[in-house]
Design a protein around this motif. Structure first.
Motif, PDB file in Angstrom:
ATOM      1  N   ALA A  67       0.825  -1.207   0.000  1.00 57.74           N
ATOM      2  CA  ALA A  67       0.000   0.000   0.000  1.00 57.74           C
ATOM      3  C   ALA A  67       0.858   1.256   0.000  1.00 57.74           C
ATOM      4  CB  ALA A  67      -0.930  -0.005   1.211  1.00 57.74           C
ATOM      5  N   ASP A  68       1.941   1.255   0.753  1.00 57.25           N
ATOM      6  CA  ASP A  68       2.790   2.439   0.843  1.00 57.25           C
ATOM      7  C   ASP A  68       3.377   2.785  -0.526  1.00 57.25           C
ATOM      8  OD1 ASP A  68       4.063   4.517   2.440  1.00 57.25           O
ATOM      9  OD2 ASP A  68       5.925   3.436   2.117  1.00 57.25           O
ATOM     10  N   ASP A  69       3.864   1.777  -1.248  1.00 56.54           N
ATOM     11  CA  ASP A  69       4.429   2.017  -2.579  1.00 56.54           C
ATOM     12  C   ASP A  69       3.376   2.555  -3.540  1.00 56.54           C
ATOM     13  OD1 ASP A  69       6.842   1.064  -1.638  1.00 56.54           O
ATOM     14  OD2 ASP A  69       6.585  -0.941  -2.461  1.00 56.54           O
ATOM     15  N   HIS A  70       2.186   1.972  -3.484  1.00 53.79           N
ATOM     16  CA  HIS A  70       1.093   2.429  -4.351  1.00 53.79           C
ATOM     17  C   HIS A  70       0.786   3.900  -4.116  1.00 53.79           C
ATOM     18  CE1 HIS A  70      -2.965   2.609  -6.163  1.00 53.79           C
ATOM     19  NE2 HIS A  70      -3.318   3.228  -5.041  1.00 53.79           N
ATOM     20  N   HIS A  71       0.669   4.290  -2.859  1.00 58.07           N
ATOM     21  CA  HIS A  71       0.277   5.666  -2.557  1.00 58.07           C
ATOM     22  C   HIS A  71       1.401   6.656  -2.830  1.00 58.07           C
ATOM     23  CE1 HIS A  71      -2.870   3.392  -0.399  1.00 58.07           C
ATOM     24  NE2 HIS A  71      -3.621   4.422  -0.731  1.00 58.07           N
ATOM     25  N   GLN A  72       2.630   6.258  -2.615  1.00 56.50           N
ATOM     26  CA  GLN A  72       3.743   7.141  -2.965  1.00 56.50           C
ATOM     27  C   GLN A  72       3.736   7.438  -4.459  1.00 56.50           C
ATOM     28  OE1 GLN A  72       7.596   5.899  -1.535  1.00 56.50           O
ATOM     29  NE2 GLN A  72       6.864   5.590   0.548  1.00 56.50           N
ATOM     30  N   THR A  73       3.523   6.403  -5.266  1.00 54.98           N
ATOM     31  CA  THR A  73       3.441   6.596  -6.717  1.00 54.98           C
ATOM     32  C   THR A  73       2.262   7.490  -7.080  1.00 54.98           C
ATOM     33  OG1 THR A  73       4.456   4.437  -7.169  1.00 54.98           O
ATOM     34  CG2 THR A  73       3.134   5.413  -8.931  1.00 54.98           C
ATOM     35  N   MET A  74       1.132   7.256  -6.446  1.00 54.29           N
ATOM     36  CA  MET A  74      -0.067   8.032  -6.752  1.00 54.29           C
ATOM     37  C   MET A  74       0.138   9.516  -6.452  1.00 54.29           C
ATOM     38  SD  MET A  74      -3.968   7.577  -5.315  1.00 54.29           S
ATOM     39  CE  MET A  74      -3.583   8.330  -3.736  1.00 54.29           C
ATOM     40  N   PHE A  75       0.718   9.826  -5.287  1.00 54.01           N
ATOM     41  CA  PHE A  75       0.918  11.234  -4.938  1.00 54.01           C
ATOM     42  C   PHE A  75       1.967  11.894  -5.831  1.00 54.01           C
ATOM     43  CE2 PHE A  75      -0.889   9.798  -0.770  1.00 54.01           C
ATOM     44  CZ  PHE A  75      -2.045  10.559  -0.854  1.00 54.01           C
ATOM     45  N   THR A  76       2.955  11.125  -6.268  1.00 57.66           N
ATOM     46  CA  THR A  76       3.928  11.660  -7.223  1.00 57.66           C
ATOM     47  C   THR A  76       3.242  12.005  -8.541  1.00 57.66           C
ATOM     48  OG1 THR A  76       5.752  10.398  -6.243  1.00 57.66           O
ATOM     49  CG2 THR A  76       6.035  11.142  -8.517  1.00 57.66           C
ATOM     50  N   GLN A  77       2.364  11.137  -9.005  1.00 56.74           N
ATOM     51  CA  GLN A  77       1.638  11.380 -10.255  1.00 56.74           C
ATOM     52  C   GLN A  77       0.641  12.527 -10.110  1.00 56.74           C
ATOM     53  OE1 GLN A  77       0.181   7.370 -10.653  1.00 56.74           O
ATOM     54  NE2 GLN A  77       1.865   6.744 -11.993  1.00 56.74           N
ATOM     55  N   MET A  78       0.072  12.684  -8.937  1.00 55.39           N
ATOM     56  CA  MET A  78      -0.801  13.834  -8.702  1.00 55.39           C
ATOM     57  C   MET A  78      -0.010  15.133  -8.809  1.00 55.39           C
ATOM     58  SD  MET A  78      -3.075  12.331  -5.501  1.00 55.39           S
ATOM     59  CE  MET A  78      -3.732  13.947  -5.050  1.00 55.39           C
ATOM     60  N   ALA A  79       1.182  15.135  -8.233  1.00 54.69           N
ATOM     61  CA  ALA A  79       2.009  16.343  -8.261  1.00 54.69           C
ATOM     62  C   ALA A  79       2.475  16.679  -9.672  1.00 54.69           C
ATOM     63  CB  ALA A  79       3.221  16.170  -7.342  1.00 54.69           C
ATOM     64  N   SER A  80       2.743  15.644 -10.477  1.00 53.18           N
ATOM     65  CA  SER A  80       3.240  15.875 -11.832  1.00 53.18           C
ATOM     66  C   SER A  80       2.122  16.172 -12.820  1.00 53.18           C
ATOM     67  CB  SER A  80       4.023  14.653 -12.318  1.00 53.18           C
ATOM     68  OG  SER A  80       3.162  13.545 -12.533  1.00 53.18           O
ATOM     69  N   GLY A  81       0.898  15.837 -12.450  1.00 56.50           N
ATOM     70  CA  GLY A  81      -0.234  16.095 -13.328  1.00 56.50           C
ATOM     71  C   GLY A  81      -0.436  15.054 -14.400  1.00 56.50           C
ATOM     72  N   THR A  82       0.242  13.930 -14.300  1.00 53.97           N
ATOM     73  CA  THR A  82       0.101  12.883 -15.303  1.00 53.97           C
ATOM     74  C   THR A  82       0.400  11.524 -14.682  1.00 53.97           C
ATOM     75  OG1 THR A  82       0.799  12.141 -17.512  1.00 53.97           O
ATOM     76  CG2 THR A  82       2.512  13.024 -16.055  1.00 53.97           C
ATOM     77  N   GLY A  83      -0.149  10.475 -15.291  1.00 56.38           N
ATOM     78  CA  GLY A  83       0.199   9.118 -14.893  1.00 56.38           C
ATOM     79  C   GLY A  83      -0.828   8.391 -14.063  1.00 56.38           C
ATOM     80  N   LEU A  84      -1.834   9.086 -13.523  1.00 58.94           N
ATOM     81  CA  LEU A  84      -2.820   8.408 -12.701  1.00 58.94           C
ATOM     82  C   LEU A  84      -3.718   7.501 -13.533  1.00 58.94           C
ATOM     83  CD1 LEU A  84      -3.974  11.291 -10.324  1.00 58.94           C
ATOM     84  CD2 LEU A  84      -2.598   9.303  -9.694  1.00 58.94           C
ATOM     85  N   ALA A  85      -4.165   6.424 -12.924  1.00 64.11           N
ATOM     86  CA  ALA A  85      -5.126   5.549 -13.574  1.00 64.11           C
ATOM     87  C   ALA A  85      -6.497   6.198 -13.597  1.00 64.11           C
ATOM     88  CB  ALA A  85      -5.184   4.211 -12.833  1.00 64.11           C
ATOM     89  N   ASP A  86      -7.390   5.665 -14.420  1.00 66.10           N
ATOM     90  CA  ASP A  86      -8.756   6.181 -14.472  1.00 66.10           C
ATOM     91  C   ASP A  86      -9.485   5.941 -13.153  1.00 66.10           C
ATOM     92  OD1 ASP A  86      -9.183   6.995 -17.412  1.00 66.10           O
ATOM     93  OD2 ASP A  86      -8.291   5.004 -17.569  1.00 66.10           O
ATOM     94  N   VAL A  87      -9.168   4.827 -12.514  1.00 65.84           N
ATOM     95  CA  VAL A  87      -9.706   4.509 -11.190  1.00 65.84           C
ATOM     96  C   VAL A  87      -8.527   4.237 -10.272  1.00 65.84           C
ATOM     97  CG1 VAL A  87     -11.141   2.945  -9.825  1.00 65.84           C
ATOM     98  CG2 VAL A  87     -11.811   3.517 -12.173  1.00 65.84           C
ATOM     99  N   GLU A  88      -8.413   5.011  -9.219  1.00 63.78           N
ATOM    100  CA  GLU A  88      -7.324   4.854  -8.257  1.00 63.78           C
ATOM    101  C   GLU A  88      -7.880   4.400  -6.909  1.00 63.78           C
ATOM    102  OE1 GLU A  88      -3.998   5.234  -8.135  1.00 63.78           O
ATOM    103  OE2 GLU A  88      -3.571   5.978 -10.172  1.00 63.78           O
ATOM    104  N   ALA A  89      -7.336   3.306  -6.400  1.00 56.98           N
ATOM    105  CA  ALA A  89      -7.711   2.852  -5.065  1.00 56.98           C
ATOM    106  C   ALA A  89      -6.957   3.658  -4.020  1.00 56.98           C
ATOM    107  CB  ALA A  89      -7.408   1.367  -4.911  1.00 56.98           C
ATOM    108  N   VAL A  90      -7.636   3.984  -2.932  1.00 51.41           N
ATOM    109  CA  VAL A  90      -7.029   4.727  -1.828  1.00 51.41           C
ATOM    110  C   VAL A  90      -7.369   4.014  -0.526  1.00 51.41           C
ATOM    111  CG1 VAL A  90      -6.912   6.918  -0.582  1.00 51.41           C
ATOM    112  CG2 VAL A  90      -7.232   6.917  -3.068  1.00 51.41           C
ATOM    113  N   GLU A  91      -6.356   3.684   0.261  1.00 57.38           N
ATOM    114  CA  GLU A  91      -6.562   3.002   1.531  1.00 57.38           C
ATOM    115  C   GLU A  91      -6.914   4.022   2.607  1.00 57.38           C
ATOM    116  OE1 GLU A  91      -4.973   2.429   4.601  1.00 57.38           O
ATOM    117  OE2 GLU A  91      -5.831   0.457   5.074  1.00 57.38           O
TER     118      GLU A  91
END
Length: 427
Positions: A72-96
């Motif tokens: 979960a930690d790796d998933h969320h680190q990647t997700m927040f990095t992609q949020m900051a960059s404005g690209t790369g997020l999936a169409d549906v993102e799971a959040v714990e």
């Protein structure tokens, strides 16, 4: 979770459609090219393999790529990095649940599912405390609830018998009425066994902290570790048990922890519903019927784990993504996911369904796990507020501090270090 394990990515998927993440292996769907290509990013085990195949079979215009991350930690680190960059997020993102507060603080980057989702899907579909956790102050619904983690206790029946303790779930339940009685029984056990009482201090501590009305943060997202006497009391009880030899000194989800299940290295396991699948997978068929589960949980009800499906505004197909997320979190699909991987439903309708309530688990002596965990879920009065760095404080700060105690660091020194590290994260 959480510390939950969730399932490997499914077949019938192709093409990484959003850059920046690892794509699960898959096979190209036969037939015409899909009109809509969606990606969904999850972590560990959600029980979605067969469900995603089913969705593609019934929606031939949709092709799905499933990205799965182990931790979960790796998933969320990647997700927040992609949020900051404005690209790369999936169409549906799971959040714990441990990270939902950070997402809510940036809810302007996610679609309001009240607006783009199916009109018949509203927040009332879920337990109130579940939907409240994903609703912002403007009344926008940012996430559809997936599972929850109502708490029970799992234990090794054979190790209890060898140590002279009762092994029937009802009799064992009497030993687990409070944390005081749980740890007192642990002292009795280790005095009569060469095994540990529990696997990991942090796993027990996490369950205890999640029972408290206030955790690491107050409702204003202020870190309250130094003033929250409940958290310090939990720490004192767990570290005393460590010093009394009750811990197996393992790191949850490590290779050593996995092996310890097969070797019967410890007798009890804090057991949110999703942990049943973990225990079965790691203990193996040779230990079937040696594990049991009891509804009794020290200190009463608690919830540990659970996630949400969100639709980032980066999605090219937000309406279709919301439809997929709504379908995956519908009562019928939540029950199927529970059957597959033990991810317990958060939907009101699902919690009343005979299909859920009649479910048993052969691995745990045919325990009536559906009714057991539904009863536990309905005891949870409200979800504890999780502040911005709650997940990291739980997993890294206190996980590392308690591991240090298990390996000889003085309790007071580890506590002071944990407070200092938590303050750094909260800035």
């Amino acid at each position: 979770m959480s510390y939950r394990l969730r399932a490997r990515a499914l077949g019938c998927v192709v093409l990484l459609v959003v850059a920046g993440g690892a794509c699960g292996a898959g096979e190209e769907s036969k037939g015409a090219v899909a009109d809509v290509e969606l990606s969904i990013a999850t972590f560990n085990e959600f029980g979605y393999e067969d469900l995603l195949k089913q969705y593609q079979d019934t929606h031939p215009h949709v092709r799905i790529t499933h990205r799965k991350t182990g931790k979960a930690d790796d998933h969320h680190q990647t997700m927040f990095t992609q949020m900051a960059s404005g690209t790369g997020l999936a169409d549906v993102e799971a959040v714990e649940e441990g990270w939902i507060a950070q997402v809510m603080a940036k809810s302007d980057q996610f679609n309001d599912l009240n607006k783009i989702g199916p009109s018949d899907v509203t927040a009332e579909r879920w337990l109130q405390w579940k939907s409240d956790a994903a609703s912002n102050r403007d009344g926008e619904l940012i996430g559809y609830g997936t599972d929850i983690g109502p708490m029970a206790m799992c234990y090794r029946r054979d190790l209890f018998e060898a140590a002279g303790l009762p092994s029937d779930p009802e009799a064992v339940g009497a030993l687990f009425g409070t944390w005081e009685s749980y740890f007192a029984t642990g002292d009795r056990f280790v005095a009569n066994s060469d095994k540990a009482w529990f696997d990991s201090a942090s796993q027990v501590f996490n369950a205890m902290v999640n029972q408290n009305k206030v955790g690491y943060y107050d409702l204003d997202d202020k870190l309250v570790l130094e003033s929250n006497t409940a958290v310090k009391a939990d720490w004192d009880q767990v570290t005393a048990a460590v010093e009394n030899g009750q811990s197996a000194n393992l790191v949850a989800f490590s290779n050593e922890w996995n092996t310890a299940f097969k070797n019967a290295a410890f007798a009890t396991k804090t057991c949110p519903s999703w942990m049943l699948g973990v225990i079965e997978a790691q203990s193996g068929p040779e230990n079937e019927d040696k594990w049991a589960v009891t509804a009794a949980f020290p200190g009463g009800a608690g919830n540990w784990g659970g996630s949400f499906l969100t639709v980032p505004k980066q999605s090219r197909h937000p309406k279709e993504a919301a439809e997929l997320a709504a379908w995956l979190t519908a009562p019928e699909q939540q029950i199927k996911a529970f059957t597959a991987k033990g991810t317990f439903p958060s939907q009101n309708e699902a919690l009343l369904s005979p299909a859920l309530l009649n479910q048993t688990n052969p691995y745990f002596g045919n325990a009536k796990v559906g009714a057991l965990f539904a009863e536990q879920a309905n005891k949870v009065p409200a979800a504890q507020h999780k502040g911005p760095a709650a997940g990291q404080i739980q997993d890294k700060v206190f996980g590392d501090a308690l591991q240090a105690v298990e390996h000889g660091t003085k309790v007071e020194s580890a506590w002071k270090q944990a407070l200092a590290e938590a303050e750094k994260l909260a800035k």
